[in-house]
Design a protein around this motif. Structure first.
Motif, PDB file in Angstrom:
ATOM      1  N   ALA A   3       0.860  -1.188   0.000  1.00  0.00           N
ATOM      2  CA  ALA A   3       0.000   0.000   0.000  1.00  0.00           C
ATOM      3  C   ALA A   3       0.889   1.228   0.000  1.00  0.00           C
ATOM      4  N   GLY A   4       0.641   2.144  -0.927  1.00  0.00           N
ATOM      5  CA  GLY A   4       1.495   3.325  -0.977  1.00  0.00           C
ATOM      6  C   GLY A   4       1.065   4.320  -2.034  1.00  0.00           C
ATOM      7  N   VAL A   5       2.053   5.006  -2.588  1.00  0.00           N
ATOM      8  CA  VAL A   5       1.848   6.100  -3.540  1.00  0.00           C
ATOM      9  C   VAL A   5       2.844   5.929  -4.681  1.00  0.00           C
ATOM     10  N   ASP A   6       2.469   6.382  -5.870  1.00  0.00           N
ATOM     11  CA  ASP A   6       3.402   6.419  -6.993  1.00  0.00           C
ATOM     12  C   ASP A   6       4.188   7.728  -6.887  1.00  0.00           C
ATOM     13  N   PHE A   7       5.334   7.664  -6.211  1.00  0.00           N
ATOM     14  CA  PHE A   7       6.096   8.883  -5.957  1.00  0.00           C
ATOM     15  C   PHE A   7       6.817   9.396  -7.194  1.00  0.00           C
ATOM     16  N   VAL A  38       2.218  18.573  -1.363  1.00  0.00           N
ATOM     17  CA  VAL A  38       1.431  17.550  -2.038  1.00  0.00           C
ATOM     18  C   VAL A  38       0.895  16.603  -0.974  1.00  0.00           C
ATOM     19  N   ALA A  39      -0.412  16.529  -0.855  1.00  0.00           N
ATOM     20  CA  ALA A  39      -1.038  15.648   0.133  1.00  0.00           C
ATOM     21  C   ALA A  39      -0.900  14.199  -0.324  1.00  0.00           C
ATOM     22  N   THR A  40      -0.307  13.375   0.543  1.00  0.00           N
ATOM     23  CA  THR A  40      -0.053  11.978   0.186  1.00  0.00           C
ATOM     24  C   THR A  40      -0.953  10.999   0.933  1.00  0.00           C
ATOM     25  N   ALA A  41      -1.936  11.512   1.676  1.00  0.00           N
ATOM     26  CA  ALA A  41      -2.990  10.686   2.281  1.00  0.00           C
ATOM     27  C   ALA A  41      -2.453   9.552   3.146  1.00  0.00           C
ATOM     28  N   PRO A  42      -1.623   9.846   4.166  1.00  0.00           N
ATOM     29  CA  PRO A  42      -1.077   8.754   4.991  1.00  0.00           C
ATOM     30  C   PRO A  42      -2.143   7.936   5.707  1.00  0.00           C
ATOM     31  N   PHE A  43      -3.244   8.574   6.117  1.00  0.00           N
ATOM     32  CA  PHE A  43      -4.293   7.804   6.801  1.00  0.00           C
ATOM     33  C   PHE A  43      -4.893   6.774   5.849  1.00  0.00           C
ATOM     34  N   THR A  76      -2.801  11.296  -5.003  1.00  0.00           N
ATOM     35  CA  THR A  76      -2.225  12.440  -4.293  1.00  0.00           C
ATOM     36  C   THR A  76      -2.823  13.731  -4.837  1.00  0.00           C
ATOM     37  N   THR A  77      -2.700  14.814  -4.055  1.00  0.00           N
ATOM     38  CA  THR A  77      -3.315  16.089  -4.437  1.00  0.00           C
ATOM     39  C   THR A  77      -2.373  17.239  -4.115  1.00  0.00           C
ATOM     40  N   PHE A  78      -2.133  18.088  -5.096  1.00  0.00           N
ATOM     41  CA  PHE A  78      -1.340  19.294  -4.850  1.00  0.00           C
ATOM     42  C   PHE A  78      -2.178  20.291  -4.059  1.00  0.00           C
ATOM     43  N   VAL A  79      -1.588  20.823  -2.986  1.00  0.00           N
ATOM     44  CA  VAL A  79      -2.275  21.804  -2.134  1.00  0.00           C
ATOM     45  C   VAL A  79      -1.536  23.132  -2.274  1.00  0.00           C
TER      46      VAL A  79
END
Length: 343
Positions: free
Chosen positions: A164-168, A294-299, A327-330
């Motif tokens: 589980a993760g993010v495409d960094f 950039v919000a990476t949604a850790p929860f 992910t979302t740019f803030v």
């Protein structure tokens, strides 16, 4: 004194006190949804009234399960990982599992020790964010023994497990393109000094984004991921012949330190130089000007890891699954358009 109760209260005592059967009292202890709220409340009140303590160890022995999950994280001083852990617990605790937590402090030997000790305590499996320089044999040793394992956020190259993760790579590539669209051409990347998959992916994303625009990607520095080192890097970056007009940081910890360092130099963050972090921790809103991130949604990542772990327990032979969160740019005032170059 004659007549005094000297033995510990039993489940039969609870049932008698609450006026229910032993089977009903047992279902309450196991959290069965078949029990009404009123009956559950009455049984729990009886447990408190007579001082009954549920022997969870005996129940685990009967079930051949410790109902404990080893969660190994690399750095709990970073608030990102605390939120990640909360996400994991949001899925495991309702399913009756407790977390046995290890803070590896980016030390693979410490991580090995935690794994060995947790196995001795009979954990049902692991959710692992691999520490710096984790060897593939560590992950292979768990999966080959059929120990349920989910890698979270980072993964060891070549090791097969749920993830589980993010495409960094995509995240950083996208952020570089956003900065280019704002007119920035001299873009620096402040990277970490570790060796793990997230480090490699973020560097790949930076090089890919810069190459796509035909820009020089040589302004990359590697530092420890601390506020102090971020702050100290400001002078190195900005007191050069051709300073960057925008700086992208490995994470918000470094970016927040660099934010302070740029202000120390008398620079207007967001006007003289743009600054962007990654993770969107709460402190991004507390500095002035606010830190773009950039919000990476850790929860959500943690919750997905918990779901994958429970799925693995239910179906040990299922093929490994990846869950990649969006992910979302803030945008915030620390990131603005490039200023015209004065020749």
């Amino acid at each position: 004194m004659a007549g005094n109760q000297t033995r510990a209260p039993t489940l039969l005592d609870v049932a008698a006190h609450a006026g229910v059967s032993r089977a009903t009292a047992s279902l309450v202890l196991r959290g069965s949804p078949a029990i009404s709220a009123a009956t559950r409340a009455r049984v729990e009140a009886s447990m408190r009234a007579i001082g009954y303590v549920y022997n969870r160890n005996a129940a685990r022995l009967r079930a051949h399960s410790s109902q404990m999950v080893g969660v190994l994280l690399p750095n709990l001083t970073n608030p990102f990982f605390a939120t990640l852990l909360a996400g994991v617990e949001s899925r495991l605790e309702p399913a009756g599992y407790s977390v046995l937590l290890g803070n590896c402090n980016e030390d693979p030997l410490r991580q090995d020790t935690f794994i060995a000790r947790m196995r001795e305590h009979g954990v049902d499996g692991f959710i692992l964010c691999p520490a710096d320089r984790t060897r593939r044999e560590v992950v292979d040793g768990l999966t080959s023994s059929a120990t349920p394992l989910v890698q979270i956020l980072r993964r060891v190259p070549g090791a097969q497990s749920d993830f589980a993760g993010v495409d960094f790579t995509e995240l950083v590539d996208d952020m570089v393109r956003r900065l280019i669209a704002l007119g920035h051409r001299r873009i620096a990347f402040v990277s970490g000094n570790m060796h793990h998959s997230v480090q490699a992916e973020r560097l790949d994303g930076f090089y890919r984004g810069m190459a796509a625009a035909g820009l020089d990607a040589s302004l990359v520095i590697s530092i420890p991921l601390t506020h102090a080192d971020g702050r100290a890097s400001a002078a190195f970056l900005m007191q050069r012949h051709s300073p960057p007009s925008a700086i992208l940081c490995f994470n918000d910890v470094v970016a927040l330190g660099l934010h302070r360092g740029l202000i120390d130099l008398g620079l207007a963050v967001g006007r003289d130089v743009s600054l962007v972090g990654i993770d969107n921790v709460a402190e991004c809103d507390l500095v002035v000007p606010g830190l773009a991130s950039v919000a990476t949604a850790p929860f959500r990542i943690g919750a997905s890891a918990g779901d994958l772990f429970l799925r693995r327990l239910g179906d040990p032979s299922a093929p490994p699954q990846n869950r990649i969160e969006e992910t979302t740019f803030v945008p915030r005032p620390s990131c603005g358009t490039a200023q015209p170059t004065i020749s």
